[in-house]
Structure formats: C-alpha cells, structure tokens
Design a protein around this motif. Sequence first.
Motif, PDB file in Angstrom:
ATOM      1  N   LYS A  38       0.598  -0.778   0.264  1.00 43.01           N
ATOM      2  CA  LYS A  38       0.110   0.249  -0.017  1.00 43.01           C
ATOM      3  C   LYS A  38       1.128   1.245   0.073  1.00 43.01           C
ATOM      4  CE  LYS A  38      -3.799  -1.609   0.216  1.00 43.01           C
ATOM      5  NZ  LYS A  38      -5.278  -1.646  -0.396  1.00 43.01           N
ATOM      6  N   ALA A  39       2.189   1.473   0.605  1.00 38.49           N
ATOM      7  CA  ALA A  39       2.934   2.389   1.019  1.00 38.49           C
ATOM      8  C   ALA A  39       3.605   2.354  -0.338  1.00 38.49           C
ATOM      9  CB  ALA A  39       4.169   1.958   2.310  1.00 38.49           C
ATOM     10  N   ALA A  40       3.653   2.113  -0.669  1.00 41.22           N
ATOM     11  CA  ALA A  40       4.415   1.705  -2.413  1.00 41.22           C
ATOM     12  C   ALA A  40       4.033   2.471  -3.542  1.00 41.22           C
ATOM     13  CB  ALA A  40       4.885   0.502  -3.117  1.00 41.22           C
ATOM     14  N   ASN A  41       2.654   2.527  -3.000  1.00 42.92           N
ATOM     15  CA  ASN A  41       1.427   3.029  -4.223  1.00 42.92           C
ATOM     16  C   ASN A  41       1.402   4.206  -3.825  1.00 42.92           C
ATOM     17  OD1 ASN A  41       1.514   1.143  -5.589  1.00 42.92           O
ATOM     18  ND2 ASN A  41      -0.281   0.272  -4.414  1.00 42.92           N
ATOM     19  N   LEU A  42       1.496   5.005  -2.762  1.00 40.54           N
ATOM     20  CA  LEU A  42       1.111   6.433  -2.606  1.00 40.54           C
ATOM     21  C   LEU A  42       2.159   7.571  -3.517  1.00 40.54           C
ATOM     22  CD1 LEU A  42       2.518   5.655   1.806  1.00 40.54           C
ATOM     23  CD2 LEU A  42       0.074   6.437   0.544  1.00 40.54           C
TER      24      LEU A  42
ATOM     25  N   ASP B 186      13.518   2.005  -3.958  1.00 34.38           N
ATOM     26  CA  ASP B 186      12.334   1.997  -4.822  1.00 34.38           C
ATOM     27  C   ASP B 186      11.385   2.806  -4.884  1.00 34.38           C
ATOM     28  OD1 ASP B 186      14.030   0.859  -6.800  1.00 34.38           O
ATOM     29  OD2 ASP B 186      13.800  -1.431  -5.688  1.00 34.38           O
ATOM     30  N   PHE B 187      10.956   2.903  -3.383  1.00 33.22           N
ATOM     31  CA  PHE B 187       8.988   3.765  -3.575  1.00 33.22           C
ATOM     32  C   PHE B 187      10.076   4.709  -2.598  1.00 33.22           C
ATOM     33  CE2 PHE B 187       8.803  -0.806  -4.067  1.00 33.22           C
ATOM     34  CZ  PHE B 187       8.202  -0.472  -5.276  1.00 33.22           C
ATOM     35  N   LYS B 188      10.247   6.076  -2.527  1.00 28.23           N
ATOM     36  CA  LYS B 188      10.558   7.200  -1.882  1.00 28.23           C
ATOM     37  C   LYS B 188       9.513   7.126  -0.226  1.00 28.23           C
ATOM     38  CE  LYS B 188       9.102  10.576  -4.894  1.00 28.23           C
ATOM     39  NZ  LYS B 188       9.430  11.442  -5.910  1.00 28.23           N
TER      40      LYS B 188
ATOM     41  N   ALA C 227       9.829   7.612   4.293  1.00 24.17           N
ATOM     42  CA  ALA C 227       9.264   8.790   4.784  1.00 24.17           C
ATOM     43  C   ALA C 227       8.240   8.158   5.856  1.00 24.17           C
ATOM     44  CB  ALA C 227       8.404   9.660   3.415  1.00 24.17           C
ATOM     45  N   LEU C 228       7.424   7.424   5.450  1.00 22.22           N
ATOM     46  CA  LEU C 228       6.768   6.527   6.256  1.00 22.22           C
ATOM     47  C   LEU C 228       7.799   5.869   7.762  1.00 22.22           C
ATOM     48  CD1 LEU C 228       3.125   5.806   7.047  1.00 22.22           C
ATOM     49  CD2 LEU C 228       3.386   3.639   5.728  1.00 22.22           C
TER      50      LEU C 228
ATOM     51  N   PHE D  13      17.861  12.998  -1.089  1.00 15.81           N
ATOM     52  CA  PHE D  13      17.206  14.814  -1.829  1.00 15.81           C
ATOM     53  C   PHE D  13      16.212  14.001  -3.185  1.00 15.81           C
ATOM     54  CE2 PHE D  13      21.964  15.276  -1.425  1.00 15.81           C
ATOM     55  CZ  PHE D  13      21.843  16.055  -0.110  1.00 15.81           C
ATOM     56  N   ARG D  14      15.405  12.768  -2.722  1.00 16.64           N
ATOM     57  CA  ARG D  14      14.312  13.007  -3.322  1.00 16.64           C
ATOM     58  C   ARG D  14      13.766  13.457  -3.729  1.00 16.64           C
ATOM     59  NH1 ARG D  14      13.880   6.579  -2.392  1.00 16.64           N
ATOM     60  NH2 ARG D  14      14.459   7.258   0.046  1.00 16.64           N
ATOM     61  N   LYS D  15      12.402  13.910  -4.255  1.00 10.00           N
ATOM     62  CA  LYS D  15      11.657  15.081  -4.255  1.00 10.00           C
ATOM     63  C   LYS D  15      10.544  13.650  -3.680  1.00 10.00           C
ATOM     64  CE  LYS D  15      11.731  17.541  -8.072  1.00 10.00           C
ATOM     65  NZ  LYS D  15      10.989  18.626  -9.001  1.00 10.00           N
ATOM     66  N   LEU D  16       9.607  15.098  -2.758  1.00  7.63           N
ATOM     67  CA  LEU D  16       8.140  14.378  -2.387  1.00  7.63           C
ATOM     68  C   LEU D  16       6.935  15.760  -2.527  1.00  7.63           C
ATOM     69  CD1 LEU D  16       9.507  13.352   0.906  1.00  7.63           C
ATOM     70  CD2 LEU D  16       8.775  11.807  -0.824  1.00  7.63           C
ATOM     71  N   ARG D  17       5.999  15.229  -2.515  1.00  5.95           N
ATOM     72  CA  ARG D  17       5.001  16.375  -2.986  1.00  5.95           C
ATOM     73  C   ARG D  17       4.426  15.875  -1.401  1.00  5.95           C
ATOM     74  NH1 ARG D  17       0.871  15.443  -6.887  1.00  5.95           N
ATOM     75  NH2 ARG D  17      -0.046  13.258  -6.420  1.00  5.95           N
TER      76      ARG D  17
END
Length: 240
Positions: free
Chosen positions: A61-65, A105-107, A111-112, A137-141
């Motif tokens: 589920k978190a990988a789909n955030l 693979d899943f930023k 973060a979670l 430095f991965r970008k997050l929304r």
Amino acid sequence: MATYHQPDAKRMLDNRGYTGPTIHSTNPLHLLETPVRDRITDSYYWKEQCFALSASTLCDKAANLTYIGGTYGQQKPTPFLCLLFKMLQLLPEREIVLLYLRQTDFKYLSALAAFFIRLTWEAKECFEVLESMLGDFRKLRRRTREGGWRITWMDEFVDDLLVKDRVCATSLRKLPSRMILEDLGQLEVRVSPLGDEIEEIDQDEEEEPRGRGSEESDVEEVNGNSNGHVVNGETSKVSG
C-alpha cells in the motif's frame, strides 16, 4: 505478524484494561491525537484500504502512495497518515522498519518509515538512524492543510522530524538537542558532509576583507601623491 480488523482498532483505542505493547509508556495508537485518530478510523481510506493489512501488505500500500501529509480540507486524513496509524497498530519489527526506510525504490515508503521511527524510537536511535537520510534528496509531494500541494525533499522532511514539534498534523514528543546527547556521550559529534566546502567558504570570507583593505590603502597612497611629484625620494607640491 498479526493483523487487525476495524473492530480491533476501536478496541485498541480503549485504554480500559489495555494490556498490549506500549511505546513511551503509552498505548501506541495514542501517539496520535484523539481528533486525528477519530478522523482516521472514520475515513473511507481506512475502512476500505487498511482492512486486514499485515507488515508485508502495508508495504504494498505504501509503495502506491503519491504524496505525504497530515489532514487537509475539512480535516480529512491523507492515506499517508492512515498508513502511519496502521503501522502504530501493527508495530512491525525493527528490522522490517529499517528495510522500509533504506530501500530506494519507493520514496514514500521511506518517508513513512522515517515518520514511524520519529514517533516510536528513542531519541538516540532517532538521530543515529534518521540523520543518515539527510543526504537523501528525493523529491516529495506534500498535501497542505488547505488542500493544495507543495514540493519538498526527503532531507527537508527528515530534518523537520528531528527539529520540529509538529509534522503532518501530528504532535511529536520533544527530542533533547543533539548537543545534549553529545555531552552525555550518547552520540558522536556529527561531521557534516559539507564540512570541507563550509571551511573553504569561511576562509574566502576571511580573506576578502583583507584584500579590500589592501586595495583601499593602495588607493589612499595614490590619492595622497596625486598632487605632488617625487623628486629624490621626496614629494614636492606642484604650484598652481
């Protein structure tokens, strides 16, 4: 790993006779404030997407955030916050949490995990583990409280977790300062990866005033001699 259904969440929130695991001497679900907990358990995402999740399916589920955030609009909880609440319910083992954090693979899964660590681990461990993410430095929304969007970065988000008392509609337990932990011998002095660059900048700033001072003295010397001629090492005035 045990799974919990909707009635279990309500039951775990009831402290009367609670005998489950505790975090910082409290029911882990109570690490989120009561209004936030109520909105999460009443939300569509919690009821439909968090049903019977385990540590492995939560990872999926978190990988789909697609963004981070707390509550927005009419205090609607984000999927990010719902999954954090689910992690507090499941309390996955530390090795699993670190796997979530360090995979690349899943930023939003990273973060979670960082948020979960900040909420549940001791101060020393928070600094030791999360500071390793300050070079990420991965970008997050990020969903804002007003319902809009803004761009942030993983290192900025982690820094907020370490220095702020409230992140993503969640009050965080105050951490002792890093300096205090260093004085107590619990942490080594942190060497910034930008240390060499900062030293070079400091040196340039120290040399720059000297350079300006010498230039000004040269200008003054020239101006002082502009109205005279040097004859045999002596300056004579030029008559008008």
